[in-house]
Design an enzyme around this catalytic site. Structure first.
Site, short mmCIF file in Angstrom:
data_model
loop_
_atom_site.label_atom_id
_atom_site.label_comp_id
_atom_site.label_asym_id
_atom_site.label_seq_id
_atom_site.Cartn_x
_atom_site.Cartn_y
_atom_site.Cartn_z
N GLY A 1 0.80 -1.22 0.00
CA GLY A 1 0.00 0.00 0.00
C GLY A 1 0.83 1.27 0.00
O GLY A 1 2.03 1.24 -0.25
N GLN B 1 14.40 -9.52 -4.07
CA GLN B 1 13.08 -10.12 -3.84
C GLN B 1 12.58 -10.83 -5.10
O GLN B 1 12.08 -11.95 -5.05
CB GLN B 1 12.10 -9.02 -3.42
CG GLN B 1 10.65 -9.41 -3.42
CD GLN B 1 9.76 -8.30 -2.90
OE1 GLN B 1 9.72 -8.06 -1.70
NE2 GLN B 1 9.07 -7.60 -3.76
N HIS C 1 4.14 1.34 -8.02
CA HIS C 1 3.05 0.37 -7.91
C HIS C 1 2.10 0.50 -9.11
O HIS C 1 1.64 -0.50 -9.67
CB HIS C 1 2.22 0.62 -6.65
CG HIS C 1 2.97 0.52 -5.36
ND1 HIS C 1 3.19 1.59 -4.53
CD2 HIS C 1 3.54 -0.55 -4.74
CE1 HIS C 1 3.84 1.19 -3.46
NE2 HIS C 1 4.08 -0.09 -3.56
N LYS D 1 12.76 -2.70 -8.58
CA LYS D 1 13.23 -1.94 -7.41
C LYS D 1 13.72 -2.89 -6.31
O LYS D 1 14.73 -2.66 -5.67
CB LYS D 1 12.08 -1.06 -6.91
CG LYS D 1 12.17 -0.57 -5.50
CD LYS D 1 12.97 0.68 -5.42
CE LYS D 1 13.28 1.11 -4.01
NZ LYS D 1 12.28 0.81 -3.02
N GLY E 1 8.34 -5.49 -8.94
CA GLY E 1 9.19 -4.40 -9.39
C GLY E 1 10.67 -4.74 -9.28
O GLY E 1 11.11 -5.37 -8.31
N MET F 1 11.32 5.53 -6.64
CA MET F 1 10.11 5.74 -5.82
C MET F 1 9.98 4.63 -4.79
O MET F 1 10.30 3.47 -5.06
CB MET F 1 8.88 5.75 -6.72
CG MET F 1 8.84 7.00 -7.55
SD MET F 1 7.21 7.24 -8.23
CE MET F 1 7.55 8.69 -9.22
N SER F 2 9.53 5.03 -3.60
CA SER F 2 9.36 4.09 -2.50
C SER F 2 8.39 4.68 -1.50
O SER F 2 8.42 5.90 -1.27
CB SER F 2 10.72 3.85 -1.82
OG SER F 2 10.53 3.25 -0.55
N SER F 3 7.55 3.84 -0.91
CA SER F 3 6.65 4.34 0.14
C SER F 3 7.47 4.95 1.27
O SER F 3 7.04 5.88 1.93
CB SER F 3 5.77 3.21 0.67
OG SER F 3 5.13 2.54 -0.40
N ARG F 4 8.67 4.40 1.49
CA ARG F 4 9.51 4.88 2.61
C ARG F 4 10.10 6.27 2.34
O ARG F 4 10.60 6.90 3.27
CB ARG F 4 10.63 3.88 2.91
CG ARG F 4 10.11 2.62 3.57
CD ARG F 4 11.22 1.73 4.10
NE ARG F 4 10.70 0.70 4.97
CZ ARG F 4 10.49 -0.58 4.63
NH1 ARG F 4 10.77 -0.99 3.41
NH2 ARG F 4 9.99 -1.44 5.49
P1 AMP Z 1 5.91 -2.61 -1.71
O1 AMP Z 1 4.54 -2.00 -1.54
O2 AMP Z 1 7.02 -1.68 -1.39
O3 AMP Z 1 6.01 -3.98 -1.07
O4 AMP Z 1 6.07 -2.87 -3.28
C1 AMP Z 1 5.12 -3.63 -4.00
C2 AMP Z 1 5.68 -3.93 -5.37
O5 AMP Z 1 5.95 -2.70 -6.05
C3 AMP Z 1 7.01 -4.70 -5.32
O6 AMP Z 1 7.01 -5.67 -6.36
C4 AMP Z 1 8.01 -3.62 -5.57
O7 AMP Z 1 9.21 -4.10 -6.17
C5 AMP Z 1 7.26 -2.71 -6.52
N1 AMP Z 1 7.85 -1.38 -6.50
C6 AMP Z 1 8.09 -0.60 -5.41
N2 AMP Z 1 8.70 0.54 -5.77
C7 AMP Z 1 8.86 0.49 -7.11
C8 AMP Z 1 9.44 1.37 -8.07
N3 AMP Z 1 9.98 2.53 -7.73
N4 AMP Z 1 9.44 0.98 -9.36
C9 AMP Z 1 8.91 -0.21 -9.73
N5 AMP Z 1 8.34 -1.08 -8.88
C10 AMP Z 1 8.32 -0.74 -7.58
#
Ligand code: AMP
Length: 281
Positions: free
Chosen positions: A31, A153, A37, A149, A147, A184-187
């Site tokens: 989320g 994983q 995402h 990213k 991703g 990009m990152s939620s963090r």
């Molecule tokens: P997360 O919500 O951080 O667990 O990410 C969910 C999915 O989105 C994972 O497969 C991540 O690798 C992908 N994701 C997160 N950030 C990015 C990004 N900047 N570019 C592409 N995919 C991403």
């Protein structure tokens, strides 16, 4: 678009779509959606009849000192974004739905889970593979989208899918970046203004590596020490690791003579960020 909270309802709804021969695409997330995402949801939309995303902040992939409690959440906003991008369902279970009392089973991809991010986050990938396997069993998608990213994983999940003979295709999509290059990152929402600027060291260290390789440098330790030197100039940054590995199996590469993954994790203040690039050998 519909939000579904129980495994039972999710399975029932998807069973009827499957009976009608619909192609199901699945995007697992924690989320707080951003363009990274959304690019996965968009890809799933192109190739599927039914697009399911999950939003679940998975406690088993967080260490005891990590940011589980303060991980950013905003379901209302996520709902709007996912719907705009064409998702049909959000699977949004409670922790007790996924890990009811008495829960005991974990899946571990050996070796790959201990390297790189796994060295400083020892339980992390065990939590990731466990939740992803559970979600794949519940959703039973034709294809699941991840991703680049989170490159380690993605490699670990591909290994699990192959090792456990799962009938799902895994697609890995490119990293989506901010205009200045930050992945990009939620963090990223944790970063204060000064830290946001400092966070660019990850991307700039990777572009430095790319430049050295273009100039003919192939020795990984030379490249890593140049990257370290560069990052150390930023007072808010603390390196967790920098690795140059074989992009298929995460074996360390002393020399870049095949397709390589250059990956790093760096703390910016208290926030741990990751990024990577791939290099054709
Ligand atoms: P997360 O919500 O951080 O667990 O990410 C969910 C999915 O989105 C994972 O497969 C991540 O690798 C992908 N994701 C997160 N950030 C990015 C990004 N900047 N570019 C592409 N995919 C991403």
């Amino acid at each position: 678009m519909k939000i579904i909270k129980t495994i039972k309802e999710m399975k029932t709804v998807l069973a009827s779509h499957r009976e009608q021969m619909k192609i199901i695409g699945f995007v697992p997330t924690m989320g707080y959606l951003h363009q990274g995402h959304l690019s996965l949801i968009g890809r799933a939309r192109q190739s599927s009849d039914i697009v399911v995303i999950s939003i679940f902040v998975n406690p088993t992939q967080f260490g005891p000192q990590e940011d589980l409690a303060r991980y950013p959440r905003d379901l209302k906003r996520d709902e709007e974004l996912a719907e705009q991008e064409g998702a049909d369902y959000i699977f949004y279970p409670d922790v007790s739905e996924m890990y009811p009392e008495g829960y005991k089973t974990y899946v571990l991809v050996e070796e790959l889970s201990k390297k790189m991010c796994g060295a400083s986050r020892p339980e992390h990938f065990r939590g990731v593979t466990t939740i992803v396997l559970k979600l794949l069993n519940i959703i039973q998608p034709h294809c699941a989208y991840f991703g680049q990213k989170d490159a380690q994983q993605a490699i670990i999940i591909r290994r699990m899918v192959e090792d456990l003979n799962l009938d799902v295709k895994i697609e890995v999509e490119p990293i989506v970046r901010e205009a200045d290059g930050l992945a990009m990152s939620s963090r990223n929402s944790y970063l204060k203004a000064k830290e946001r600027k400092a966070a660019l060291v990850l991307y700039h260290a990777l572009t430095l590596a790319q430049k050295l390789i273009k100039q003919g440098e192939r020795n990984s330790s030379v490249i890593i020490s140049q990257m370290e030197k560069f990052i150390r100039q930023e007072p808010l940054a603390r390196i967790d690791y920098i690795s140059i590995v074989d992009n298929r199996n995460l074996q360390e590469l002393a020399l870049i003579n095949k397709e390589a993954l250059i990956a790093l994790a760096v703390y910016i203040g208290k926030t741990r960020l990751i990024d990577n690039i791939t290099i054709q050998g």
